[in-house]
Design an enzyme around this catalytic site. Structure first.
Site, short mmCIF file in Angstrom:
data_model
loop_
_atom_site.label_atom_id
_atom_site.label_comp_id
_atom_site.label_asym_id
_atom_site.label_seq_id
_atom_site.Cartn_x
_atom_site.Cartn_y
_atom_site.Cartn_z
N HIS A 72 0.84 -1.21 0.00
CA HIS A 72 0.00 0.00 0.00
C HIS A 72 0.87 1.25 0.00
O HIS A 72 2.01 1.23 0.48
CB HIS A 72 -0.96 0.01 1.19
CG HIS A 72 -0.28 -0.06 2.54
ND1 HIS A 72 0.15 1.06 3.20
CD2 HIS A 72 0.03 -1.12 3.33
CE1 HIS A 72 0.69 0.70 4.36
NE2 HIS A 72 0.63 -0.62 4.47
N ASP A 74 -0.33 4.37 1.21
CA ASP A 74 -0.65 5.32 2.29
C ASP A 74 0.17 4.99 3.54
O ASP A 74 0.69 3.88 3.68
CB ASP A 74 -2.15 5.31 2.61
CG ASP A 74 -2.66 3.96 3.07
OD1 ASP A 74 -2.22 2.92 2.51
OD2 ASP A 74 -3.49 3.91 4.01
N ASP A 104 6.80 0.83 6.97
CA ASP A 104 5.43 0.40 6.59
C ASP A 104 4.81 1.43 5.67
O ASP A 104 4.21 2.38 6.14
CB ASP A 104 4.62 0.19 7.87
CG ASP A 104 3.27 -0.43 7.60
OD1 ASP A 104 2.97 -0.75 6.43
OD2 ASP A 104 2.49 -0.57 8.56
N GLU A 137 -4.95 1.63 2.95
CA GLU A 137 -4.86 0.39 3.73
C GLU A 137 -4.97 0.65 5.22
O GLU A 137 -5.57 -0.13 5.96
CB GLU A 137 -3.53 -0.32 3.40
CG GLU A 137 -3.43 -1.73 3.93
CD GLU A 137 -2.82 -1.84 5.32
OE1 GLU A 137 -2.81 -2.94 5.87
OE2 GLU A 137 -2.36 -0.82 5.88
N GLU A 138 -4.35 1.76 5.65
CA GLU A 138 -4.17 1.98 7.10
C GLU A 138 -5.47 2.22 7.86
O GLU A 138 -5.50 2.09 9.07
CB GLU A 138 -3.22 3.17 7.33
CG GLU A 138 -1.81 2.96 6.78
CD GLU A 138 -1.01 1.95 7.59
OE1 GLU A 138 -1.58 1.33 8.51
OE2 GLU A 138 0.18 1.80 7.29
N GLU A 163 4.59 -6.26 3.54
CA GLU A 163 4.56 -5.61 4.86
C GLU A 163 5.85 -5.96 5.62
O GLU A 163 6.44 -7.02 5.41
CB GLU A 163 3.36 -6.12 5.67
CG GLU A 163 2.02 -5.57 5.23
CD GLU A 163 1.77 -4.15 5.69
OE1 GLU A 163 2.62 -3.59 6.42
OE2 GLU A 163 0.74 -3.59 5.30
ZN LIG Z 1 1.32 -1.65 6.12
#
Ligand SMILES: [Zn+2]
Length: 194
Positions: A72, A74, A104, A137-138, A163
């Site tokens: 992801h 974001d 991340d 995603e977050e 991840e």
């Molecule tokens: Zn992540």
């Protein structure tokens, strides 16, 4: 000279994609440009205005499913603590990449994008590769849900999620349990009462 994963990670960190609100468009378009230039077929699927998911494909024989990578764009917010580096500076120092999203997971996205770019010429006649680069995603994986709702999950022989796992590959996913609770009662302050 080819682009290194470290350089691309630093470049991606320079895009402010803090979610909320996300604003992943510029970061994702940057990736789409790179991948298109290397021969990938890129398709963007909007989660919302200025919030694209990106699907990039190359190769594929049709009889076997491709390997898929996902990540992801974001990041979580900066938090209340004062930063000792510019969070969107994309600094590389002492052998580390610094900034919001360094772990991340802009480094993970950069790693699989650079690997895919390097091998781009060799996927013809193979099951190929698909990259799913999602927005949002977050805050609940809304980007992935938007793809699933449109029936765009596709088939994959394996799905590698970039991840951070402290540089150890892990098999599986912790999963998610979504609960909806309804309570009844009277609104009151916690300090009231005796
Ligand atoms: Zn992540």
């Amino acid at each position: 000279m080819s682009l290194s994963a470290v350089d691309l990670a630093a470049e991606l960190i320079r895009f402010d994609t803090i979610n909320p609100p996300g604003q992943e468009a510029a970061c994702t378009e940057n990736l789409a440009r790179l991948l298109t230039g290397a021969g990938f077929q890129c398709e963007t699927v909007p989660l919302d205005e200025g919030r694209p998911n990106l699907i990039a494909r190359i190769g594929g024989t049709g009889d076997k499913p491709p390997i898929a990578f996902t990540g992801h764009t974001d990041t979580v917010p900066l938090g209340a603590q004062t930063w000792t580096v510019a969070p969107h500076g994309g600094m590389v120092k002492d052998g580390r990449v610094w900034g919001r999203g360094a772990s991340d997971m802009k480094s993970g996205v950069a790693a699989f994008v650079v690997a895919a770019l390097e091998y781009a010429a060799r996927f013809e006649g193979t099951p190929g590769v698909v990259l799913y680069i999602t927005a949002g995603e977050e805050t609940g994986s809304e980007g992935a849900f938007a793809l699933a709702r449109r029936g765009m999950r596709g088939q994959a022989g394996a799905l590698v999620v970039a991840e951070p796992t402290t540089n150890r590959p892990l098999c599986g996913h912790k999963g998610a349990l979504w609960l909806k609770a309804t309570t009844r009662g009277v609104t009151a302050h916690a300090r009231e009462g005796r």
